[in-house]
Design a protein around this motif. Structure first.
Motif, PDB file in Angstrom:
ATOM      1  N   THR A 140      21.028 -21.629 -55.890  1.00 32.52           N
ATOM      2  CA  THR A 140      19.618 -21.968 -56.026  1.00 32.52           C
ATOM      3  C   THR A 140      18.949 -21.894 -54.659  1.00 32.52           C
ATOM      4  O   THR A 140      19.626 -21.770 -53.630  1.00 32.52           O
ATOM      5  CB  THR A 140      19.454 -23.384 -56.627  1.00 32.52           C
ATOM      6  N   HIS A 141      17.620 -21.972 -54.636  1.00 35.17           N
ATOM      7  CA  HIS A 141      16.909 -21.859 -53.368  1.00 35.17           C
ATOM      8  C   HIS A 141      17.096 -23.105 -52.506  1.00 35.17           C
ATOM      9  O   HIS A 141      17.005 -24.239 -52.982  1.00 35.17           O
ATOM     10  CB  HIS A 141      15.400 -21.659 -53.605  1.00 35.17           C
ATOM     11  N   ARG A 159      16.135 -24.440 -48.248  1.00 31.45           N
ATOM     12  CA  ARG A 159      15.408 -24.115 -47.008  1.00 31.45           C
ATOM     13  C   ARG A 159      16.376 -23.938 -45.843  1.00 31.45           C
ATOM     14  O   ARG A 159      16.142 -24.429 -44.746  1.00 31.45           O
ATOM     15  CB  ARG A 159      14.417 -25.238 -46.685  1.00 31.45           C
ATOM     16  N   THR A 182      17.874 -17.402 -45.925  1.00 32.01           N
ATOM     17  CA  THR A 182      18.136 -16.433 -46.981  1.00 32.01           C
ATOM     18  C   THR A 182      19.452 -15.702 -46.782  1.00 32.01           C
ATOM     19  O   THR A 182      20.189 -15.457 -47.744  1.00 32.01           O
ATOM     20  CB  THR A 182      16.978 -15.422 -47.051  1.00 32.01           C
TER      21      THR A 182
END
Length: 257
Positions: free
Chosen positions: A152-153, A155, A158
């Motif tokens: 999942t995303h 912070r 990437t």
């Protein structure tokens, strides 16, 4: 009846085994009576932890090597030792990882290559090198230390997330491909765990509060909680579990609105 809750007589190799999650994994495996070989890059830390482990587990065979998982000569030295001393490898835990936190547009090519090499390619290459020894075990286990960033995303970068997602897919592919060799392959995906690396980020009080707010159990995980799952996956009792990526995250990845 065979004791399904012990690793007595098993041989384990752990990368990054001197601190944080890696150190906890070494301790848990030793606690289940496995013989352990661990590697890390800093010789002083390796020597200190080796002495510490021998004091805590005087009846277990344990060896530590100063080795960089990206260095073929270092890895050959470790694998040659395992071949001569044990003749097989029952457990491989790929724990080494790194991160550079910045927006996707700001990465330099060299940074991308460094993260991929350290997090993914080194683990892939080491696992390939260990296949022969794992096959000889007849009950081989590979565990990758992944991350919820692969699911999942977050912070946290990437590129880091890309390497962990690829690691999870590698887990699935190898689990199927190597099943015929009686080698199980799983990955463990932690959320924020109480390690020196995590503490450096969580020193930011606002960020820490955001992490806790998104964690249903309302706390940071302990290294022993990750190590406990890794150890369980290597036990005979877990012999029908393969190809899985299991989060150790206090409920983070399932916390919707």
């Amino acid at each position: 009846m065979m004791d399904r809750w012990t690793l007595k007589g098993k041989v384990a190799l752990i990368t990054g085994g001197t601190k944080g999650i890696g150190k906890a994994i070494v301790e848990e495996l030793l606690g289940k009576q496995a013989n352990v070989v661990f590697v890390a890059r800093d010789k002083q830390t390796v020597d200190e932890q080796l002495a510490n482990f021998k004091t805590l587990f005087p009846d277990q065979k344990i060896e530590g090597f100063q080795a960089d998982v990206n260095n073929k000569d270092d890895i050959n030295k470790v694998i040659d030792f395992i071949k001569v001393d044990f003749g097989k490898l029952d457990i491989l835990v790929n724990n080494v990882g790194t991160n550079i936190r910045k927006p996707a547009l700001e990465y330099e090519d060299s940074e991308i290559q460094h993260i991929f090499q350290t997090n993914l390619l080194s683990s892939f290459n080491l696992t390939m090198r260990c296949h022969e020894l794992l096959k000889k075990s007849e009950t081989g286990n590979v565990v990758f230390i992944s991350s919820v960033a692969g699911q999942t995303h977050l912070r946290t970068g990437t590129v880091y997330a890309m390497t962990k997602a690829a690691m999870d897919q590698l887990t699935k592919n190898l689990a199927v491909e190597w099943a015929k060799d009686n080698i199980r392959v799983n990955s463990v995906a932690p959320w924020y765990i109480d390690t020196p690396l995590a503490r450096s980020v969580l020193e930011n009080k606002s960020y820490f509060n955001n992490v806790i707010e998104r964690t249903p159990l309302g706390r940071i995980g302990g290294t022993f909680e990750v190590a406990g799952l890794v150890t369980f996956l290597c036990l005979p009792i877990a012999g029908f579990i393969t190809g899985q990526c299991i989060a150790v995250d206090g409920g983070f990845t399932v916390y919707g609105f």
